[in-house]
Design an enzyme around this catalytic site. Structure first.
Site, PDB file in Angstrom:
ATOM      1  N   LEU A  21       0.823  -1.207   0.000  1.00 35.68           N
ATOM      2  CA  LEU A  21       0.000   0.000   0.000  1.00 35.68           C
ATOM      3  C   LEU A  21       0.857   1.257   0.000  1.00 35.68           C
ATOM      4  O   LEU A  21       0.515   2.253  -0.642  1.00 35.68           O
ATOM      5  CB  LEU A  21      -0.925   0.005   1.223  1.00 35.68           C
ATOM      6  CG  LEU A  21      -2.053  -1.027   1.243  1.00 35.68           C
ATOM      7  CD1 LEU A  21      -2.854  -0.892   2.534  1.00 35.68           C
ATOM      8  CD2 LEU A  21      -2.966  -0.870   0.033  1.00 35.68           C
ATOM      9  N   ASP A  63      13.826   2.959   9.778  1.00 36.00           N
ATOM     10  CA  ASP A  63      13.213   1.943  10.621  1.00 36.00           C
ATOM     11  C   ASP A  63      12.373   2.714  11.630  1.00 36.00           C
ATOM     12  O   ASP A  63      12.917   3.399  12.511  1.00 36.00           O
ATOM     13  CB  ASP A  63      14.290   1.112  11.316  1.00 36.00           C
ATOM     14  CG  ASP A  63      13.724   0.079  12.284  1.00 36.00           C
ATOM     15  OD1 ASP A  63      12.503   0.100  12.524  1.00 36.00           O
ATOM     16  OD2 ASP A  63      14.507  -0.726  12.816  1.00 36.00           O
ATOM     17  N   ASN A  90       2.029   4.190   7.397  1.00 40.36           N
ATOM     18  CA  ASN A  90       1.655   2.954   6.713  1.00 40.36           C
ATOM     19  C   ASN A  90       2.532   1.763   7.103  1.00 40.36           C
ATOM     20  O   ASN A  90       2.104   0.622   6.959  1.00 40.36           O
ATOM     21  CB  ASN A  90       1.745   3.175   5.193  1.00 40.36           C
ATOM     22  CG  ASN A  90       1.656   1.887   4.423  1.00 40.36           C
ATOM     23  OD1 ASN A  90       0.587   1.286   4.303  1.00 40.36           O
ATOM     24  ND2 ASN A  90       2.797   1.428   3.894  1.00 40.36           N
ATOM     25  N   SER A 141      -4.686   1.706   9.562  1.00 40.19           N
ATOM     26  CA  SER A 141      -5.020   0.665  10.530  1.00 40.19           C
ATOM     27  C   SER A 141      -5.349  -0.605   9.757  1.00 40.19           C
ATOM     28  O   SER A 141      -4.626  -0.979   8.834  1.00 40.19           O
ATOM     29  CB  SER A 141      -6.184   1.126  11.413  1.00 40.19           C
ATOM     30  OG  SER A 141      -6.490   0.160  12.393  1.00 40.19           O
ATOM     31  N   TYR A 155      -1.748  -8.823  16.169  1.00 38.04           N
ATOM     32  CA  TYR A 155      -1.853  -7.824  15.103  1.00 38.04           C
ATOM     33  C   TYR A 155      -3.023  -6.889  15.408  1.00 38.04           C
ATOM     34  O   TYR A 155      -2.892  -5.661  15.335  1.00 38.04           O
ATOM     35  CB  TYR A 155      -2.050  -8.525  13.764  1.00 38.04           C
ATOM     36  CG  TYR A 155      -2.212  -7.586  12.584  1.00 38.04           C
ATOM     37  CD1 TYR A 155      -1.118  -6.914  12.061  1.00 38.04           C
ATOM     38  CD2 TYR A 155      -3.460  -7.386  12.007  1.00 38.04           C
ATOM     39  CE1 TYR A 155      -1.260  -6.044  10.978  1.00 38.04           C
ATOM     40  CE2 TYR A 155      -3.614  -6.530  10.923  1.00 38.04           C
ATOM     41  CZ  TYR A 155      -2.508  -5.859  10.414  1.00 38.04           C
ATOM     42  OH  TYR A 155      -2.662  -4.997   9.348  1.00 38.04           O
ATOM     43  N   LYS A 159      -3.229  -2.697  16.300  1.00 39.39           N
ATOM     44  CA  LYS A 159      -4.080  -1.753  15.585  1.00 39.39           C
ATOM     45  C   LYS A 159      -5.111  -1.112  16.519  1.00 39.39           C
ATOM     46  O   LYS A 159      -5.475   0.049  16.351  1.00 39.39           O
ATOM     47  CB  LYS A 159      -4.770  -2.451  14.405  1.00 39.39           C
ATOM     48  CG  LYS A 159      -3.800  -2.929  13.322  1.00 39.39           C
ATOM     49  CD  LYS A 159      -3.003  -1.787  12.735  1.00 39.39           C
ATOM     50  CE  LYS A 159      -2.161  -2.236  11.544  1.00 39.39           C
ATOM     51  NZ  LYS A 159      -1.386  -1.125  10.923  1.00 39.39           N
ATOM     52  N   THR A 190      -0.830  -7.288  -1.292  1.00 35.78           N
ATOM     53  CA  THR A 190       0.485  -6.738  -0.972  1.00 35.78           C
ATOM     54  C   THR A 190       1.350  -7.896  -0.486  1.00 35.78           C
ATOM     55  O   THR A 190       0.890  -9.031  -0.380  1.00 35.78           O
ATOM     56  CB  THR A 190       0.386  -5.679   0.136  1.00 35.78           C
ATOM     57  OG1 THR A 190       0.050  -6.330   1.370  1.00 35.78           O
ATOM     58  CG2 THR A 190      -0.691  -4.641  -0.191  1.00 35.78           C
TER      59      THR A 190
END
Length: 286
Positions: A21, A63, A90, A141, A155, A159, A190
């Site tokens: 993305l 980073d 992102n 997100s 994960y 978020k 992706t």
């Protein structure tokens, strides 16, 4: 929804810009006539694009888990272009596994990139945006922030943390003319899936894993990242951008389904909830 035509030369700062993305956002911004600071761990995928847009694309290694490096990179960006108009957080990683399976290092790595990385970038760009009295921070997100699901719990946790922080940030930054939007994408093709890591499986979860694999095998609803980039262009061109933007019908439907189920549960337990509150005077100091 009202939108305006973006002026050529708007400056973007995009993390994780070398792939997925992030790369789609970078290309879309350049095609729109804007300038881009593309911050990425791996600069090689952007070398060709940088040669094509030498005057409008600045590629910087970064980073996002390194707070000092984030501030230094933002300083280089503002030195080059003088301002920042759109900041897209992102950069992200995914580690899959049951909650019980995560080591401390694996859990912390998930939070370091997805939450702390976005926090460090947000902190670093705010002095510039506040001084300008304008700007738009876009926090990428996930559909995973709509709820926790088996194997994506950490994960989702990263978020959820990002969204809680961003809601507060939106209220704090608004008085300076700075906008914040949380973007919740569904699936896109992706390399997030191919680059993700996994925990060491505990045998007891094998039946649940088998059920999940059967569900996932039923088909993909992942889309071209360019569609997400087009949506973000529309978002940042809006006079009144929302606090949250869902990307994709799957995310849209899931958001409404999750919200309905939560509201139904709250309603069933309303009596217990209300009974747990009854204001009394402050207890005497001990």
């Amino acid at each position: 929804m009202r939108t305006t035509t973006a002026a050529s030369g708007r400056v973007w700062f995009i993390t994780g810009a070398g792939r997925g993305l992030g790369l789609a956002f970078t290309r879309a911004a350049l095609d729109n006539g804007d300038r881009v600071v593309a911050a990425t761990r791996t600069v090689a995928p952007l070398e060709g694009l940088a040669a094509e847009h030498e005057d409008r694309l600045l590629v910087l290694p970064l980073d996002v888990t390194d707070r000092a490096a984030v501030h230094a990179t933002v300083d280089r960006a503002t030195e080059r272009f003088g301002r920042l108009d759109v900041v897209v957080n992102n950069a992200g990683i995914m580690s899959m596994g049951m909650i019980e399976e995560f080591t401390e290092a694996e859990a912390r790595a998930q939070m370091e990139t997805n939450f702390f990385g976005a926090l460090w970038v947000s902190q670093a760009v705010l002095p510039c945006l506040r001084a300008q009295g304008s700007g738009h921070i876009v926090q990428i997100s996930s559909i995973g922030a709509l709820g926790g699901f088996p194997t994506t719990g950490l994960y989702s946790a990263s978020k959820f943390a990002l969204e809680g922080m961003s809601e507060a940030l939106a209220m704090e930054a608004a008085r300076f003319g700075v906008k914040v939007t949380i973007v919740e994408p569904g699936g896109y093709w992706t390399d997030l899936y191919t680059s993700m890591t996994a925990t060491t499986p505990i045998p007891g979860y094998a039946p649940l894993r088998a059920e999940l694999e059967k569900q996932w095998a039923e088909g993909s609803v992942d889309s071209d990242p360019r569609l997400a980039a087009e949506a973000v262009l529309t978002l940042v061109g809006s006079d009144e951008p929302p606090l949250r933007l869902l990307l994709g019908g799957t995310a849209y439907d899931l958001a409404f389904d999750v919200s309905r189920r939560r509201m139904e549960t709250w309603a069933r337990w309303e009596e217990v909830s209300r009974a747990a509150e009854h204001a009394i005077p402050a207890p005497p100091a001990r």
